[in-house]
Design a protein around this motif. Structure first.
Motif, PDB file in Angstrom:
ATOM      1  N   GLN A 237     -11.068  47.001  30.854  1.00 13.68           N
ATOM      2  CA  GLN A 237     -11.039  47.416  32.253  1.00 13.68           C
ATOM      3  C   GLN A 237     -10.588  46.227  33.097  1.00 13.68           C
ATOM      4  N   PHE A 238     -10.036  46.536  34.277  1.00 11.80           N
ATOM      5  CA  PHE A 238      -9.672  45.516  35.248  1.00 11.80           C
ATOM      6  C   PHE A 238     -10.383  45.801  36.569  1.00 11.80           C
ATOM      7  N   ASN A 239     -10.763  44.730  37.252  1.00  9.54           N
ATOM      8  CA  ASN A 239     -11.329  44.886  38.587  1.00  9.54           C
ATOM      9  C   ASN A 239     -10.265  45.430  39.545  1.00  9.54           C
ATOM     10  N   VAL A 240     -10.707  46.275  40.455  1.00 15.56           N
ATOM     11  CA  VAL A 240      -9.797  46.947  41.391  1.00 15.56           C
ATOM     12  C   VAL A 240     -10.220  46.659  42.827  1.00 15.56           C
ATOM     13  N   ARG A 241      -9.258  46.270  43.634  1.00 20.20           N
ATOM     14  CA  ARG A 241      -9.521  46.139  45.073  1.00 20.20           C
ATOM     15  C   ARG A 241      -8.938  47.305  45.862  1.00 20.20           C
ATOM     16  N   TYR A 242      -7.738  47.753  45.474  1.00 17.49           N
ATOM     17  CA  TYR A 242      -7.048  48.777  46.265  1.00 17.49           C
ATOM     18  C   TYR A 242      -6.889  50.070  45.464  1.00 17.49           C
ATOM     19  N   LYS A 243      -7.257  51.175  46.074  1.00 22.38           N
ATOM     20  CA  LYS A 243      -7.073  52.492  45.472  1.00 22.38           C
ATOM     21  C   LYS A 243      -5.924  53.187  46.197  1.00 22.38           C
ATOM     22  N   LEU A 244      -4.919  53.609  45.427  1.00 19.03           N
ATOM     23  CA  LEU A 244      -3.709  54.208  45.992  1.00 19.03           C
ATOM     24  C   LEU A 244      -3.702  55.710  45.709  1.00 19.03           C
ATOM     25  N   HIS A 245      -3.745  56.509  46.762  1.00 19.62           N
ATOM     26  CA  HIS A 245      -3.755  57.970  46.634  1.00 19.62           C
ATOM     27  C   HIS A 245      -2.303  58.459  46.616  1.00 19.62           C
ATOM     28  N   LEU A 246      -1.741  58.503  45.407  1.00 14.23           N
ATOM     29  CA  LEU A 246      -0.302  58.713  45.224  1.00 14.23           C
ATOM     30  C   LEU A 246       0.215  60.014  45.804  1.00 14.23           C
ATOM     31  N   VAL A 345      -3.758  54.149  51.117  1.00 19.35           N
ATOM     32  CA  VAL A 345      -4.324  52.985  50.434  1.00 19.35           C
ATOM     33  C   VAL A 345      -5.702  52.695  51.006  1.00 19.35           C
ATOM     34  N   VAL A 346      -6.668  52.539  50.124  1.00 18.53           N
ATOM     35  CA  VAL A 346      -8.034  52.217  50.533  1.00 18.53           C
ATOM     36  C   VAL A 346      -8.398  50.848  49.978  1.00 18.53           C
ATOM     37  N   ASP A 347      -8.828  49.956  50.865  1.00 18.22           N
ATOM     38  CA  ASP A 347      -9.286  48.628  50.470  1.00 18.22           C
ATOM     39  C   ASP A 347     -10.772  48.731  50.136  1.00 18.22           C
ATOM     40  N   LEU A 348     -11.086  48.773  48.852  1.00 16.44           N
ATOM     41  CA  LEU A 348     -12.476  48.966  48.415  1.00 16.44           C
ATOM     42  C   LEU A 348     -13.359  47.793  48.830  1.00 16.44           C
ATOM     43  N   GLU A 349     -12.804  46.597  48.756  1.00 20.99           N
ATOM     44  CA  GLU A 349     -13.583  45.409  49.120  1.00 20.99           C
ATOM     45  C   GLU A 349     -14.018  45.468  50.575  1.00 20.99           C
TER      46      GLU A 349
END
Length: 418
Positions: A237-246, A345-349
């Motif tokens: 797994q990789f850490n994620v900061r940004y979630k992109l709603h394609l 784009v959602v900035d999770l941080e």
């Protein structure tokens, strides 16, 4: 033992713990196990069970395509009938030997003799009835009566504690020739807290304790000399900061639209964390061209989060499902989501959310899995090096002495002492 999300970044800590280190010293190991594309749990576990790549076994994602259905309400590939090729557990049963499965993906209504499949009730369905109808009823009831009090739905660490207790009981009572179990605690912790969290370290410690229970059960059952224990991860797994709603990109081009209050689509992204399938309605070449143009336009922004567009040439080299002509690969730090909720784009941080996921290319740096195989005629303290996920099933068949056809992998002959 499938140790979900057990990857090379966990090797240093896990390999020093008492029980895994014992297996390592008495067996062969690798932290260079390459997964398959996309690195999603059901895709990989089907490869583990069949020895072939996704382009042959038919499981392309955890879920069949279900546009506009919320993730928690989607059906998964729960049932054996979805797999298009033979499985190792079918071959073992055909050879007259016994099998057990504990939360093994895509094993509902399969030939497994002692089977508690991984399956979930949706809507008004009853969870207990669904498990009974899809698994081995008498066995499921016996395990539930004995250990059901341990479990608290799918909450961890209780779910994996339940699975481990069932495994111990099954080994002692039934002594199956092949037991395949799926432990999910580590994967859940990475998703919820990130790959480098204290919670992940706690899970690795718990997993070693569960492994100790399994080793002890084999000893107590009097089958230690005839048993091989294999522990492997399915993906990193990789850490994620940004979630992109394609799918916002396609909606903006009119490829996702509403008609008489019903959402419809000409093109749609089915997302899997680090990757996404572009689905296009049959024969709609214009929709595919418009979708690809939208992607190309968006990728001009170097912070778009889309690392690559994989066409069939690349997907064929990865042995990915032939279901679509195009897939997208996310950059590290980004993941894809197919819902149309919220912003593009959602900035999770910025929202105080820690999150990690998988689904990326197996060739990304730092993304290999671990495997330890110990016991029987396995060489001691033997480093294997680079291996493929398709090598697991033929190696299991070799250990069990069963014929298993022509798959895509090879028997890891180098691990055997004779």
């Amino acid at each position: 033992m499938s140790y979900d999300a057990f990857s090379e970044d966990n090797w240093d800590m896990a390999s020093r713990l008492p029980n895994l280190s014992k297996l390592i010293s008495q067996g062969a190991r690798s932290n260079r196990l390459r997964s398959v594309y996309p690195t999603l749990t059901y895709v990989v576990h089907t490869t583990i069970a069949t020895g072939v790549y996704p382009d042959k076994h038919g499981i392309h994602h955890n879920n069949p395509l279900q546009p506009f259905v919320q993730e928690e309400d989607q059906r998964w590939f729960w049932f054996r009938e979805a797999i298009r090729v033979p499985t190792i557990y079918d071959a073992v049963r055909k050879a007259g030997m016994s099998t057990a499965g504990l939360l093994w993906p895509v094993s509902g209504k399969s030939s497994i003799q002692y089977n508690i499949p991984e399956i979930r009730a949706l809507g008004s369905e009853n969870q207990a009835l669904k498990v009974l109808r899809s698994g081995s009823p008498v066995y499921c009831i016996r395990m539930e009566l004995k250990f059901g009090r341990i479990r608290q739905g799918i909450t961890q660490p209780y779910l994996d504690n339940f699975t481990a207790k069932c495994a111990v009981e099954t080994i002692k009572r039934n002594k199956p020739n092949l037991l395949m179990m799926h432990l999910i605690d580590l994967d859940d912790a990475k998703h919820l807290y990130g790959t480098d969290s204290d919670e992940v370290k706690q899970v690795i410690q718990r997993m070693d304790e569960r492994l100790g229970e399994i080793i002890q059960a084999v000893d107590d059952a009097g089958i230690k000399d005839d048993t091989v224990i294999m522990v492997l991860g399915d993906h990193g797994q990789f850490n994620v900061r940004y979630k992109l709603h394609l799918n916002h990109l396609l909606q903006a081009k009119g490829l996702i639209y509403e008609e008489d209050g019903v959402k419809k689509w000409r093109a749609y992204f089915q997302c899997g964390g680090g990757s996404a399938y572009l689905h296009v309605q049959p024969g709609d070449e214009e929709a595919e061209q418009l979708a690809l143009a939208a992607i190309e336009e968006y990728m001009k922004d170097k912070t778009s989060g889309i690392e690559s567009v994989y066409t069939r040439e690349k997907l064929d080299r990865l042995h990915a499902s032939p279901l679509t002509q195009v897939m997208l690969e996310a950059r590290r730090g980004y993941c894809f989501d197919e819902s149309l909720d919220g912003r593009l784009v959602v900035d999770l941080e910025a929202h105080g959310i820690r999150y990690a996921t998988h689904g990326y290319s197996p060739d990304k740096s730092g993304y290999r899995c671990n495997m330890v195989v110990s016991g029987g005629r396995i060489k001691k303290n033997y480093p294997i090096g680079e291996i493929e996920m398709v090598d697991i099933a033929p190696t299991m068949a070799r250990i069990l002495g069963v014929g298993f056809g022509q798959g895509d992998g090879r028997v890891l002959e180098e691990i055997f002492a004779d």
